[in-house]
Design a protein around this motif. Structure first.
Motif, PDB file in Angstrom:
ATOM      1  N   SER A   4       0.852  -1.171   0.000  1.00 46.96           N
ATOM      2  CA  SER A   4       0.000   0.000   0.000  1.00 46.96           C
ATOM      3  C   SER A   4       0.898   1.234   0.000  1.00 46.96           C
ATOM      4  CB  SER A   4      -0.889  -0.007   1.247  1.00 46.96           C
ATOM      5  OG  SER A   4      -1.653   1.164   1.278  1.00 46.96           O
ATOM      6  N   PHE A   5       0.707   2.095  -0.983  1.00 47.21           N
ATOM      7  CA  PHE A   5       1.507   3.304  -1.101  1.00 47.21           C
ATOM      8  C   PHE A   5       0.595   4.517  -0.961  1.00 47.21           C
ATOM      9  CE2 PHE A   5       3.674   0.102  -3.700  1.00 47.21           C
ATOM     10  CZ  PHE A   5       4.956   0.153  -3.169  1.00 47.21           C
ATOM     11  N   PRO A   6       1.098   5.615  -0.383  1.00 45.61           N
ATOM     12  CA  PRO A   6       0.269   6.814  -0.260  1.00 45.61           C
ATOM     13  C   PRO A   6       0.166   7.614  -1.557  1.00 45.61           C
ATOM     14  CG  PRO A   6       2.427   7.206   0.682  1.00 45.61           C
ATOM     15  CD  PRO A   6       2.385   5.753   0.273  1.00 45.61           C
ATOM     16  N   HIS A   7       0.878   7.177  -2.580  1.00 46.13           N
ATOM     17  CA  HIS A   7       0.892   7.854  -3.872  1.00 46.13           C
ATOM     18  C   HIS A   7       0.959   6.785  -4.968  1.00 46.13           C
ATOM     19  CE1 HIS A   7       5.048   7.360  -2.413  1.00 46.13           C
ATOM     20  NE2 HIS A   7       5.235   6.905  -3.643  1.00 46.13           N
ATOM     21  N   PRO A   8       0.629   7.133  -6.213  1.00 42.84           N
ATOM     22  CA  PRO A   8       0.686   6.156  -7.300  1.00 42.84           C
ATOM     23  C   PRO A   8       2.130   5.704  -7.584  1.00 42.84           C
ATOM     24  CG  PRO A   8      -0.477   8.147  -7.995  1.00 42.84           C
ATOM     25  CD  PRO A   8       0.112   8.430  -6.664  1.00 42.84           C
ATOM     26  N   VAL A   9       2.279   4.436  -7.978  1.00 44.38           N
ATOM     27  CA  VAL A   9       3.587   3.856  -8.299  1.00 44.38           C
ATOM     28  C   VAL A   9       3.517   3.242  -9.697  1.00 44.38           C
ATOM     29  CG1 VAL A   9       5.255   2.071  -7.647  1.00 44.38           C
ATOM     30  CG2 VAL A   9       4.144   3.441  -5.873  1.00 44.38           C
ATOM     31  N   TYR A 127       2.801  13.525  -1.628  1.00 44.12           N
ATOM     32  CA  TYR A 127       3.945  13.556  -2.534  1.00 44.12           C
ATOM     33  C   TYR A 127       5.023  12.599  -2.035  1.00 44.12           C
ATOM     34  CZ  TYR A 127       1.750  17.987  -3.885  1.00 44.12           C
ATOM     35  OH  TYR A 127       0.863  18.945  -4.290  1.00 44.12           O
ATOM     36  N   PRO A 128       5.720  11.957  -2.963  1.00 45.14           N
ATOM     37  CA  PRO A 128       6.813  11.079  -2.546  1.00 45.14           C
ATOM     38  C   PRO A 128       7.904  11.856  -1.818  1.00 45.14           C
ATOM     39  CG  PRO A 128       6.264  10.706  -4.850  1.00 45.14           C
ATOM     40  CD  PRO A 128       5.531  11.934  -4.420  1.00 45.14           C
ATOM     41  N   GLU A 129       8.517  11.173  -0.854  1.00 41.80           N
ATOM     42  CA  GLU A 129       9.650  11.740  -0.124  1.00 41.80           C
ATOM     43  C   GLU A 129      10.913  11.013  -0.514  1.00 41.80           C
ATOM     44  OE1 GLU A 129       8.617  11.446   4.003  1.00 41.80           O
ATOM     45  OE2 GLU A 129       6.965  12.868   3.819  1.00 41.80           O
ATOM     46  N   ASN A 130      12.046  11.575  -0.177  1.00 41.39           N
ATOM     47  CA  ASN A 130      13.342  10.961  -0.457  1.00 41.39           C
ATOM     48  C   ASN A 130      13.353   9.511   0.037  1.00 41.39           C
ATOM     49  OD1 ASN A 130      15.991  10.468  -1.014  1.00 41.39           O
ATOM     50  ND2 ASN A 130      16.813  11.925   0.454  1.00 41.39           N
ATOM     51  N   GLY A 131      13.658   8.572  -0.854  1.00 43.45           N
ATOM     52  CA  GLY A 131      13.709   7.158  -0.495  1.00 43.45           C
ATOM     53  C   GLY A 131      12.441   6.382  -0.789  1.00 43.45           C
ATOM     54  N   ASP A 132      11.372   7.053  -1.183  1.00 43.48           N
ATOM     55  CA  ASP A 132      10.107   6.376  -1.491  1.00 43.48           C
ATOM     56  C   ASP A 132      10.159   5.712  -2.868  1.00 43.48           C
ATOM     57  OD1 ASP A 132       8.943   7.173   0.868  1.00 43.48           O
ATOM     58  OD2 ASP A 132       7.596   8.654  -0.045  1.00 43.48           O
ATOM     59  N   ILE A 133       9.484   4.593  -2.979  1.00 41.73           N
ATOM     60  CA  ILE A 133       9.275   3.944  -4.271  1.00 41.73           C
ATOM     61  C   ILE A 133       8.238   4.751  -5.038  1.00 41.73           C
ATOM     62  CG2 ILE A 133       8.412   1.871  -5.453  1.00 41.73           C
ATOM     63  CD1 ILE A 133       9.330   0.270  -2.983  1.00 41.73           C
ATOM     64  N   ILE A 134       8.569   5.055  -6.300  1.00 49.01           N
ATOM     65  CA  ILE A 134       7.587   5.766  -7.125  1.00 49.01           C
ATOM     66  C   ILE A 134       7.334   4.931  -8.370  1.00 49.01           C
ATOM     67  CG2 ILE A 134       8.075   8.034  -6.218  1.00 49.01           C
ATOM     68  CD1 ILE A 134       9.692   8.590  -8.804  1.00 49.01           C
TER      69      ILE A 134
END
Length: 134
Positions: A4-9, A127-134
Motif C-alpha cells: 500500500s503506497f500513499p501515492h501512485p507507483v 507527494y513522494p519523499e526521499n527514499g520512497d518507491i515511485i
C-alpha cells in the motif's frame, strides 16, 4: 505482492498509464549468477523526465533469495549501457527474485501528470519523499 503506497507507483496498479519492464539477460554458471541490464524500458514520458532529465529519481535493482534470506540492492547508473551484476552462487539456492524499483532521491513538491495519472490523484497532496518507491 500486496503493498500500500500513499501515492501512485508506476507498474504497480492501473493508477498510472505506462509500464516499467526492464530488459535483462541472466546467466548462471558454476561460480556466479550474472545479470545484465540491457534496457530500462520505461514507457511513461513523465517518469523518463523524472529520471533522465530532472535526475530526481534513481533506478535500483533488488535481488532476493528466499531460501537463504539474502538480499542485494544495486543503484544502477542510468548513463551506463549493458550494466553487469554478479552474485556468488554460494549465496543463493533455488529461486531468486529480481525486481526493479524507481526510488525518489529527494522530497517531491509536486507529483502528478494529467496525461498518465488517474484523475483521482489530481488534488492529491501525498507527494513522494526521499527514499520512497515511485
Amino acid at each position: 505482492m500486496n503493498y500500500s503506497f500513499p501515492h501512485p507507483v508506476l507498474g504497480y496498479s492501473n493508477e498510472i498509464k505506462g509500464e516499467f519492464i526492464p530488459e535483462i539477460e541472466r546467466n548462471l554458471d558454476s561460480d556466479f549468477l550474472k545479470i545484465e541490464v540491457i534496457n530500462f524500458n520505461i514507457d511513461n514520458e513523465y517518469f523518463n523526465k523524472l529520471i533522465f532529465e530532472r535526475k530526481i529519481a534513481n533506478i535500483f535493482l533488488k535481488v532476493q533469495c528466499k531460501s537463504t534470506l539474502k538480499c542485494w540492492s544495486f543503484k544502477l547508473d542510468i548513463e551506463q549501457k549493458n550494466i553487469k551484476i554478479k552474485i556468488n552462487v554460494r549465496d543463493i539456492r533455488h529461486y531468486v527474485d529480481i525486481k526493479f524499483l524507481i526510488i525518489a532521491n529527494e522530497d517531491f513538491k509536486e507529483y502528478y501528470d494529467e496525461k498518465t495519472f488517474d484523475k483521482d490523484y489530481i488534488d492529491s497532496i501525498a507527494y513522494p519523499e526521499n527514499g520512497d518507491i515511485i
